[in-house]
Design a protein around this motif. Structure first.
Motif, PDB file in Angstrom:
ATOM      1  N   SER A 145       0.800  -1.227   0.000  1.00 49.87           N
ATOM      2  CA  SER A 145       0.000   0.000   0.000  1.00 49.87           C
ATOM      3  C   SER A 145       0.829   1.271   0.000  1.00 49.87           C
ATOM      4  N   THR A 146       2.124   1.162   0.284  1.00 43.05           N
ATOM      5  CA  THR A 146       2.964   2.355   0.321  1.00 43.05           C
ATOM      6  C   THR A 146       4.422   1.988   0.052  1.00 43.05           C
ATOM      7  N   ARG A 147       5.146   2.934  -0.520  1.00 45.07           N
ATOM      8  CA  ARG A 147       6.584   2.731  -0.710  1.00 45.07           C
ATOM      9  C   ARG A 147       7.367   3.287   0.470  1.00 45.07           C
ATOM     10  N   LEU A 152      12.363  -4.489   4.735  1.00 44.10           N
ATOM     11  CA  LEU A 152      11.859  -5.567   3.886  1.00 44.10           C
ATOM     12  C   LEU A 152      12.914  -6.669   3.752  1.00 44.10           C
ATOM     13  N   PRO A 153      12.496  -7.878   3.387  1.00 44.16           N
ATOM     14  CA  PRO A 153      13.461  -8.974   3.211  1.00 44.16           C
ATOM     15  C   PRO A 153      14.489  -8.670   2.124  1.00 44.16           C
ATOM     16  N   LEU A 154      15.651  -9.261   2.248  1.00 43.65           N
ATOM     17  CA  LEU A 154      16.718  -9.072   1.262  1.00 43.65           C
ATOM     18  C   LEU A 154      16.261  -9.491  -0.127  1.00 43.65           C
ATOM     19  N   ALA A 155      15.446 -10.539  -0.198  1.00 44.44           N
ATOM     20  CA  ALA A 155      14.977 -11.049  -1.485  1.00 44.44           C
ATOM     21  C   ALA A 155      14.117 -10.045  -2.237  1.00 44.44           C
ATOM     22  N   LEU A 156      13.537  -9.111  -1.498  1.00 44.62           N
ATOM     23  CA  LEU A 156      12.695  -8.081  -2.120  1.00 44.62           C
ATOM     24  C   LEU A 156      13.421  -6.741  -2.223  1.00 44.62           C
ATOM     25  N   GLY A 157      14.733  -6.793  -2.081  1.00 44.30           N
ATOM     26  CA  GLY A 157      15.521  -5.570  -2.214  1.00 44.30           C
ATOM     27  C   GLY A 157      15.619  -4.767  -0.936  1.00 44.30           C
ATOM     28  N   GLY A 158      15.206  -5.345   0.183  1.00 41.54           N
ATOM     29  CA  GLY A 158      15.267  -4.640   1.451  1.00 41.54           C
ATOM     30  C   GLY A 158      16.584  -4.866   2.172  1.00 41.54           C
ATOM     31  N   SER A 159      16.647  -4.375   3.419  1.00 47.93           N
ATOM     32  CA  SER A 159      17.878  -4.470   4.210  1.00 47.93           C
ATOM     33  C   SER A 159      17.882  -5.688   5.120  1.00 47.93           C
ATOM     34  N   GLY A 160      16.795  -6.456   5.115  1.00 44.71           N
ATOM     35  CA  GLY A 160      16.742  -7.677   5.912  1.00 44.71           C
ATOM     36  C   GLY A 160      16.442  -7.419   7.373  1.00 44.71           C
ATOM     37  N   ASP A 161      16.532  -8.474   8.149  1.00 47.99           N
ATOM     38  CA  ASP A 161      16.255  -8.418   9.581  1.00 47.99           C
ATOM     39  C   ASP A 161      17.267  -7.496  10.265  1.00 47.99           C
ATOM     40  N   PRO A 162      16.798  -6.456  10.975  1.00 51.19           N
ATOM     41  CA  PRO A 162      17.726  -5.514  11.612  1.00 51.19           C
ATOM     42  C   PRO A 162      18.331  -6.042  12.907  1.00 51.19           C
ATOM     43  N   SER A 163      17.857  -7.176  13.394  1.00 50.98           N
ATOM     44  CA  SER A 163      18.243  -7.656  14.725  1.00 50.98           C
ATOM     45  C   SER A 163      19.747  -7.808  14.891  1.00 50.98           C
ATOM     46  N   GLU A 164      20.395  -8.455  13.924  1.00 49.05           N
ATOM     47  CA  GLU A 164      21.827  -8.692  14.071  1.00 49.05           C
ATOM     48  C   GLU A 164      22.610  -7.386  14.024  1.00 49.05           C
ATOM     49  N   HIS A 165      22.106  -6.392  13.295  1.00 48.36           N
ATOM     50  CA  HIS A 165      22.787  -5.105  13.223  1.00 48.36           C
ATOM     51  C   HIS A 165      22.589  -4.324  14.525  1.00 48.36           C
ATOM     52  N   THR A 166      21.382  -4.406  15.082  1.00 47.88           N
ATOM     53  CA  THR A 166      21.137  -3.772  16.375  1.00 47.88           C
ATOM     54  C   THR A 166      22.031  -4.400  17.436  1.00 47.88           C
ATOM     55  N   THR A 313      19.793   2.097   4.790  1.00 51.20           N
ATOM     56  CA  THR A 313      20.394   1.697   3.518  1.00 51.20           C
ATOM     57  C   THR A 313      19.347   1.474   2.438  1.00 51.20           C
ATOM     58  N   GLU A 314      18.111   1.216   2.835  1.00 52.23           N
ATOM     59  CA  GLU A 314      17.051   1.016   1.840  1.00 52.23           C
ATOM     60  C   GLU A 314      16.660   2.336   1.170  1.00 52.23           C
ATOM     61  N   LEU A 315      16.970   3.447   1.816  1.00 53.26           N
ATOM     62  CA  LEU A 315      16.667   4.749   1.215  1.00 53.26           C
ATOM     63  C   LEU A 315      17.743   5.149   0.222  1.00 53.26           C
ATOM     64  N   LYS A 316      18.956   4.652   0.469  1.00 57.38           N
ATOM     65  CA  LYS A 316      20.071   4.924  -0.433  1.00 57.38           C
ATOM     66  C   LYS A 316      20.997   3.723  -0.375  1.00 57.38           C
ATOM     67  N   THR A 317      21.164   3.049  -1.487  1.00 63.27           N
ATOM     68  CA  THR A 317      21.915   1.799  -1.520  1.00 63.27           C
ATOM     69  C   THR A 317      23.308   1.955  -0.896  1.00 63.27           C
ATOM     70  N   THR A 318      23.589   1.098   0.066  1.00 66.37           N
ATOM     71  CA  THR A 318      24.862   1.109   0.778  1.00 66.37           C
ATOM     72  C   THR A 318      25.360  -0.319   0.913  1.00 66.37           C
ATOM     73  N   SER A 319      26.654  -0.522   0.761  1.00 66.23           N
ATOM     74  CA  SER A 319      27.215  -1.869   0.853  1.00 66.23           C
ATOM     75  C   SER A 319      27.175  -2.365   2.290  1.00 66.23           C
ATOM     76  N   ILE A 320      27.173  -3.687   2.434  1.00 62.44           N
ATOM     77  CA  ILE A 320      27.166  -4.304   3.759  1.00 62.44           C
ATOM     78  C   ILE A 320      28.408  -3.903   4.543  1.00 62.44           C
ATOM     79  N   ASP A 321      29.550  -3.806   3.862  1.00 58.61           N
ATOM     80  CA  ASP A 321      30.795  -3.420   4.533  1.00 58.61           C
ATOM     81  C   ASP A 321      30.705  -2.012   5.097  1.00 58.61           C
ATOM     82  N   LEU A 322      30.056  -1.113   4.350  1.00 52.04           N
ATOM     83  CA  LEU A 322      29.920   0.265   4.820  1.00 52.04           C
ATOM     84  C   LEU A 322      28.974   0.338   6.014  1.00 52.04           C
TER      85      LEU A 322
END
Length: 370
Positions: A145-147, A152-166, A313-322
């Motif tokens: 319903s909205t962008r 979102l999941p990695l498979a859909l172009g998202g950043s995936g589960d934030p838990s491990e990053h938190t 990173t979903e707002l502006k593509t950023t590498s995992i290393d960054l």
């Protein structure tokens, strides 16, 4: 007080002018109420500050005692998101949503799509994301319903589960606090207690076990305890006893307000660093209580910024290393906060908030000068 049909309109924009106490103290730009009778949706969206960019914050699904409690929670959480984004150097503002859980309310696809529709009407001023009791899978329905949604999941172009990053951000902050307190950031042999082993607490326990720390865990959910004890060498402690267990570091990783006038005097640790939001029940008084007890406290909005860093990173593509590099920069920021707090004999919460606000004010003043 129960939330009634009369207390909501189906789509109300409120500038909060009728509640001068909250408005003047919290400084929110906008508070929005949503209701949809067909799906049972009852939500409050709080947009705190958009100086740095659109407000970004998770959607929390929780059973509140009443509407006032839900409102207090969303105001505090959204304000914390502003501080979190600013001190982490991100170009987003602070916002939050609470979905009020009723006896018959479930996070169905129709409800989530209706919520997404409402968020879309805000025109991008607020971007929603996963939070307590909401997941990547829920974001998929919202995204129909909205962008204006991340997480979102990695498979859909998202950043995936934030838990491990938190969790990694908390780990980095913990190392910085250890460096300040113990003279080394090596956590091997340190006694660390994690209150709450949900997704973030679970990941944090794994990191700490890899660092050869002595890890104690507590949770109200036996399934979570079974999962972490099967995965790591940890010792289970009753949830009501962990806050006064002999520890080097105490890590609140569940709900907030666990540091208060009753629990702070009982703490038996040198450092508090955790992933939970709003750990201080009273930000002013409880920060002073920790200072008076000589307990080093890393403000929650700084310690748990890793998930937000990843989501952006979903707002502006950023590498995992960054992303990892930016999360590791929290180490230096934590040390800066702790050093300033020590030099001025002030609570770390107060110092960190001032740093966050100072960045916002500089940008706001620069914008006014153009």
């Amino acid at each position: 007080m129960k939330i009634t049909e009369q207390s909501f309109s189906s789509y109300i924009f409120s500038n909060y002018t009728n509640d001068t106490t909250h408005f003047s103290q919290k400084g929110h730009e906008q508070v929005v109420y949503f209701q949809d009778q067909a799906t049972g949706l009852q939500a409050i969206v709080a947009i705190h500050d958009t100086t740095l960019g659109p407000a970004l914050g998770g959607v929390r699904f929780f059973e509140y005692q009443d509407e006032k409690e839900a409102l207090r929670d969303v105001l505090r959480l959204s304000r914390g998101m502003t501080y979190k984004a600013s001190i982490a150097g991100l170009d987003v503002g602070g916002g939050k949503t609470v979905l009020m859980k009723q006896k018959r309310t479930e996070l169905t696809e129709p409800l989530l799509r209706k919520y997404g529709d409402f968020i879309d009407r805000l025109g991008g001023h607020y971007i929603t994301a996963p939070d307590y009791n909401t997941t990547m899978e829920h974001m998929v329905y919202i995204a129909k319903s909205t962008r204006h949604v991340v997480g979102l999941p990695l498979a859909l172009g998202g950043s995936g589960d934030p838990s491990e990053h938190t969790a990694y951000g908390v780990y980095v902050a913990m190392k910085a606090a250890a460096k300040k307190t113990f003279g080394t950031d090596n956590l091997a042999g340190k006694k660390i207690g994690i209150a709450g082993v949900g997704k973030v607490g679970y990941c944090l326990a794994q990191l700490l076990c890899q660092a050869q720390a002595i890890v104690y865990v507590a949770d109200i959910c036996s399934n979570r305890l079974q999962a972490i004890t099967a995965a790591c060498k940890v010792e289970v402690v009753a949830i009501e006893r962990l806050h006064n267990w002999p520890l080097d570091i105490y890590a609140p990783c569940a709900l907030g307000a666990v540091l208060n006038s009753e629990t702070i005097p009982m703490l038996n640790c040198a450092v508090v660093v955790g992933a939970a939001n709003n750990q201080l029940a009273n930000q002013g008084e409880d920060g002073k209580r920790l200072l008076e007890r000589g307990i080093v406290y890393v403000p929650d909005f700084l310690a748990n910024a890793g998930g937000l860093i990843n989501a952006v990173t979903e707002l502006k593509t950023t590498s995992i290393d960054l992303v990892k590099q930016r999360i590791e920069q929290l180490y230096t920021i934590c040390l800066d906060v702790l050093n300033q707090a020590q030099a001025t004999t002030r609570p770390t919460q107060e110092v960190a908030q001032e740093m966050a606000i100072a960045r916002i004010e500089k940008i706001k003043n620069a914008q006014l000068c153009r």
